[in-house]
Design a protein around this motif. Structure first.
Motif, PDB file in Angstrom:
ATOM      1  N   GLY A  72       0.821  -1.197   0.000  1.00 43.62           N
ATOM      2  CA  GLY A  72       0.000   0.000   0.000  1.00 43.62           C
ATOM      3  C   GLY A  72       0.857   1.250   0.000  1.00 43.62           C
ATOM      4  O   GLY A  72       2.030   1.221   0.362  1.00 43.62           O
TER       5      GLY A  72
ATOM      6  N   GLU B 157      -0.782   4.695   0.791  1.00 47.98           N
ATOM      7  CA  GLU B 157      -1.840   5.680   1.022  1.00 47.98           C
ATOM      8  C   GLU B 157      -1.382   6.732   2.016  1.00 47.98           C
ATOM      9  O   GLU B 157      -1.052   6.411   3.155  1.00 47.98           O
TER      10      GLU B 157
ATOM     11  N   GLN C 213      -8.246  -2.000   0.783  1.00 49.07           N
ATOM     12  CA  GLN C 213      -6.826  -1.973   1.127  1.00 49.07           C
ATOM     13  C   GLN C 213      -6.569  -2.660   2.465  1.00 49.07           C
ATOM     14  O   GLN C 213      -5.539  -3.316   2.650  1.00 49.07           O
TER      15      GLN C 213
ATOM     16  N   ILE D 231      -3.748  -3.010  -2.947  1.00 51.94           N
ATOM     17  CA  ILE D 231      -4.857  -2.095  -2.657  1.00 51.94           C
ATOM     18  C   ILE D 231      -6.213  -2.695  -3.001  1.00 51.94           C
ATOM     19  O   ILE D 231      -7.243  -2.136  -2.631  1.00 51.94           O
TER      20      ILE D 231
END
Length: 382
Positions: free
Chosen positions: A50, A52, A111, A288
């Protein structure tokens, strides 16, 4: 039966030393989440993934407060059951804001599921002393590797810096590069691609990624202009609001293959891209979009339609996925350490790259050897 006894969720954030400009965005931080799954016999499944920035805290909170309690005490072998339990858990994700669309909450959920599911597969591989790519099919032991690069430079009118960057990837024995387009005029982007091809010669693979920058007519214009330069594909050529009709229009008129799927977070979205004829290649991201379990469903869906599987980033898991199936393409890395320092720093050993290929080994699970000192240094929840 082998019970899951504990799950750890550790968010990391690493400030980048410079900005990286793509077609429709800029990157200033590198985020990731480390997930550890402890089994009753002492085996620990571990993965990271990930990227983010704005929603990392929400993803971590969802994992810790809602998903982890659903899995602790369950059998690690029951990956399909555990996946469905997480996906159908009807968790209250708070204020929906966009109401019917609710896109942010859905992305957070998928995610969170991905982070846990990927670690589950690492635990399974370690439990059975088998690499994940062999658990999933073991089609090949090496995958061609390309760099994600070719970002936009300031004050580079002759594209010398761009050429030097890509030549560095070629010297590093990579198979090719996926370069950024879509931020400047089509004429300028074509000139950038032409400069790269002139620098690396005919045998180095070049793909282009527009990050949803264009209207269909603009994408078609670009594809026709660069077709003589032997471009492998155009990725995410059209804007977010026209992913079915727009992608199909580009595919039907483009002389080079069309790739999409990075913006999808489930097999249902990828199904629609395939059946509407919008893509020849899918590049759904395992970190994700629901993890290994969901990615494998998409790969199985794509195969009978003649759609190949690429992957957006996530090298540490994508390598195993692409090696496990006959219709997998290239694994991607951020070869420039400044763009993804965490990938380079967190792994004490990384896969061998030689002759254009990334090679797998016989280490069980995902074969990761994560550095606890690096994890401690960049923890974001202290």
């Amino acid at each position: 039966m082998m019970k899951i006894t504990k799950i750890e969720v550790i968010p990391l954030v690493r400030k980048l030393d410079k900005e990286f400009l793509g077609g429709t965005y800029k990157i200033t931080n590198r985020n990731t989440i480390v997930t550890r799954i402890h089994l009753a016999n002492g085996v620990v499944g571990e993965c990271f993934g990930g990227d983010e920035d704005q929603t990392q805290e929400r993803i971590v909170r969802l994992m810790r407060d809602h998903l982890v309690p659903l899995l602790v005490g369950e059998d690690v072998h029951a990956v399909e059951l555990l996946w469905e339990r997480m996906f159908n858990s009807n968790i209250d994700l708070g204020n929906r804001a966009l109401h019917v669309l609710d896109l942010g909450n859905r992305g957070v959920l998928m995610q969170a599921i991905a982070a846990i599911d990927n670690a589950l597969w690492d635990a399974l591989g370690k439990l059975h002393n088998t690499p994940v790519y062999k658990l999933l099919g073991g089609y090949r032991h090496r995958v061609p590797v390309i760099a994600i690069g070719g970002y936009y430079y300031q004050n580079d009118p002759q594209h010398r810096a761009l050429q030097e960057e890509i030549l560095g990837y070629q010297a590093g024995e990579l198979y090719g590069v996926k370069m950024k387009v879509g931020r400047v005029s089509i004429e300028e982007d074509v000139a950038r691609v032409r400069a790269v091809r002139a620098a690396v010669g005919d045998d180095f693979m070049i793909a282009c990624d527009a990050n949803m920058a264009w209207l269909p007519a603009q994408a078609i214009e670009f594809c026709r202009a660069v077709a003589p330069l032997n471009i492998r594909w155009i990725e995410e050529p059209v804007r977010w609001h026209d992913q079915l009709g727009g992608l199909r229009a580009v595919r039907e008129a483009s002389p080079i293959p069309v790739v999409a799927g990075q913006g999808e977070i489930t097999r249902f979205g990828c199904r629609d891209l395939v059946i509407h004829g919008g893509v020849q290649i899918l590049n759904m991201d395992v970190t994700i979009a629901g993890g290994v379990t969901e990615w494998r469903r998409v790969a199985a869906l794509a195969a009978p339609f003649g759609v190949q599987m690429a992957h957006h980033g996530g090298t540490q898991v994508a390598l195993h996925l692409l090696a496990s199936i006959p219709h997998g393409l290239y694994v991607e890395i951020f070869a420039d350490q400044q763009r993804d320092p965490l990938w380079h720093e967190i792994q004490r050993t990384r896969p061998l790259i030689r002759g254009g290929y990334m090679h797998l080994n016989d280490q069980p699970g995902l074969g990761l050897d994560l550095d606890p000192a690096v994890i401690a240094r960049y923890r974001a929840d202290r």
